[in-house]
Design a protein around this motif. Sequence first.
Motif, short mmCIF file in Angstrom:
data_model
loop_
_atom_site.label_atom_id
_atom_site.label_comp_id
_atom_site.label_asym_id
_atom_site.label_seq_id
_atom_site.Cartn_x
_atom_site.Cartn_y
_atom_site.Cartn_z
N ASP A 199 -64.78 33.70 -20.03
CA ASP A 199 -63.52 33.85 -19.94
C ASP A 199 -62.88 35.10 -20.76
OD1 ASP A 199 -63.02 31.64 -17.96
OD2 ASP A 199 -63.71 30.49 -19.59
N LEU A 200 -63.48 35.27 -21.98
CA LEU A 200 -62.80 36.16 -22.96
C LEU A 200 -64.20 36.76 -23.56
CD1 LEU A 200 -60.79 37.47 -24.86
CD2 LEU A 200 -60.84 35.44 -26.19
N PHE A 201 -64.24 38.05 -23.55
CA PHE A 201 -65.63 38.54 -24.04
C PHE A 201 -65.09 39.69 -25.26
CE2 PHE A 201 -68.30 42.47 -24.42
CZ PHE A 201 -69.35 41.79 -24.44
N ILE A 202 -65.55 39.60 -26.53
CA ILE A 202 -65.17 40.45 -27.51
C ILE A 202 -66.32 41.24 -27.86
CG2 ILE A 202 -64.40 40.69 -29.73
CD1 ILE A 202 -62.97 37.99 -29.12
N HIS A 203 -66.37 42.72 -27.66
CA HIS A 203 -67.43 43.90 -28.32
C HIS A 203 -67.14 43.85 -29.63
CE1 HIS A 203 -69.71 46.96 -29.11
NE2 HIS A 203 -68.52 47.75 -29.44
N ASP A 204 -68.10 43.41 -30.85
CA ASP A 204 -67.67 43.99 -31.97
C ASP A 204 -69.29 43.96 -32.60
OD1 ASP A 204 -66.46 44.64 -34.39
OD2 ASP A 204 -65.87 42.54 -34.84
N SER A 205 -70.37 44.51 -31.94
CA SER A 205 -71.45 44.64 -32.63
C SER A 205 -71.90 45.97 -32.95
CB SER A 205 -72.34 44.10 -31.55
OG SER A 205 -72.38 44.74 -30.41
N ALA A 227 -60.93 37.11 -16.36
CA ALA A 227 -61.47 37.41 -17.73
C ALA A 227 -60.77 38.55 -18.57
CB ALA A 227 -62.96 37.68 -17.87
N LEU A 228 -60.77 38.36 -19.97
CA LEU A 228 -60.01 39.45 -20.52
C LEU A 228 -61.19 40.09 -21.41
CD1 LEU A 228 -57.55 40.97 -21.88
CD2 LEU A 228 -57.58 38.95 -23.48
N VAL A 229 -61.28 41.13 -21.60
CA VAL A 229 -62.43 41.78 -22.09
C VAL A 229 -61.76 42.68 -23.32
CG1 VAL A 229 -64.21 43.69 -22.15
CG2 VAL A 229 -63.89 42.23 -20.11
N LEU A 230 -62.24 42.28 -24.45
CA LEU A 230 -61.70 43.16 -25.64
C LEU A 230 -62.78 43.95 -26.49
CD1 LEU A 230 -59.67 40.27 -27.54
CD2 LEU A 230 -58.85 42.07 -25.71
N SER A 231 -62.31 45.07 -26.85
CA SER A 231 -63.33 45.86 -27.83
C SER A 231 -62.48 46.16 -29.14
CB SER A 231 -63.55 47.18 -27.10
OG SER A 231 -64.19 48.06 -27.98
N ASP A 232 -63.68 45.91 -29.94
CA ASP A 232 -63.06 46.28 -31.37
C ASP A 232 -63.60 47.59 -31.94
OD1 ASP A 232 -61.74 44.29 -33.26
OD2 ASP A 232 -63.36 44.72 -34.75
N ASN A 233 -63.86 48.51 -30.74
CA ASN A 233 -64.27 49.78 -31.00
C ASN A 233 -63.60 50.89 -30.47
OD1 ASN A 233 -66.27 51.40 -32.39
ND2 ASN A 233 -67.48 51.50 -30.52
#
Length: 276
Positions: A199-205, A227-233
């Motif tokens: 449901d929520l994906f966070i890219h932070d690798s 779904a909500l997709v977030l990126s820390d990049n």
Amino acid sequence: MDSGEVRRRIASSPLARVAALPSRVGAVSRHNAAVASQSARWLVSRREHTNYTYDLTPLNLEHLAWWAASVAAAPVQECRSWIAEILKDRALQEYAYRISVSTGRRGLTDEKVRIARRAGWYAVVRALQPEHVVETGTDKGLGSLVIAAALLRNDKGHLTTMDINPDSGFLISGKYADVTRIERGDSVALISQLAEPVDLFIHDSDHSAAHEAAEFRAVASHLAASALVLSDNSHITGELPAWAESTGRTFTFFREVPEDHWYPGAGIGAAWYPRG
Ligand SMILES: C[S@@+](CC[C@H](N)C(=O)[O-])C[C@H]1O[C@@H](n2cnc3c(N)ncnc32)[C@H](O)[C@@H]1O
């Protein structure tokens, strides 16, 4: 010729930059002196060598509340109060402090918990009430801790967090571990083995553009429709907006303004199908 006319002539001539040099030097020197002084204070008072932590300015927190309201389609007043809820969570602060002063990585870990943009992750989890959150890149477990705290307040949902480093995730134990599964290995390989919808994906690798894009490709077939997709990049690459556009999603971005820190801040990109 009056003084106004003289100023206008200088401003349109090659002499303009020379005439403005004292004020230009003054402005850039004040800025650089402030960063140098923050840097010196940081070098003697803090320990982190990567994944820096800091507080955000009050105005930036207000922007974060509006950002969360927008991506989660939630009232901004509620997003403000969720951000305040996690920032004032004394139990979480004390828990993280106890672990930070006793961990084997304490020489490189700041004792005080400063969650910065992760307060936005918290607000989004509180607003969307997800069943399954996936975070790639656990590191100490600070983001995982914040997400787990939100899931516990929601009284539903769980987190899968993934990291290639076998020593990652030391901040996650006790009640936070009850809602968190830590998986060790390469995130792209682990994403492809996910058994439940996300449901929520966070890219932070791994923040290379190629790895970020590979994660979005890998997770696409595992995403719930809303779904909500977030990126820390997203302050570094254009991978999330490109993926959003290619899949018919919308994109937006929040930029951090750290308080009293030399690091210029990261950001959060968000992609989702607009809710009708
Ligand atoms: C920026 S840190 C994660 C920060 C964390 N999400 C937080 O909120 O503090 C990035 C992490 O990604 C991990 N990493 C790097 N390459 C990876 C890969 N291919 N698969 C999984 N994790 C990876 C690193 O070991 C590191 O701990």
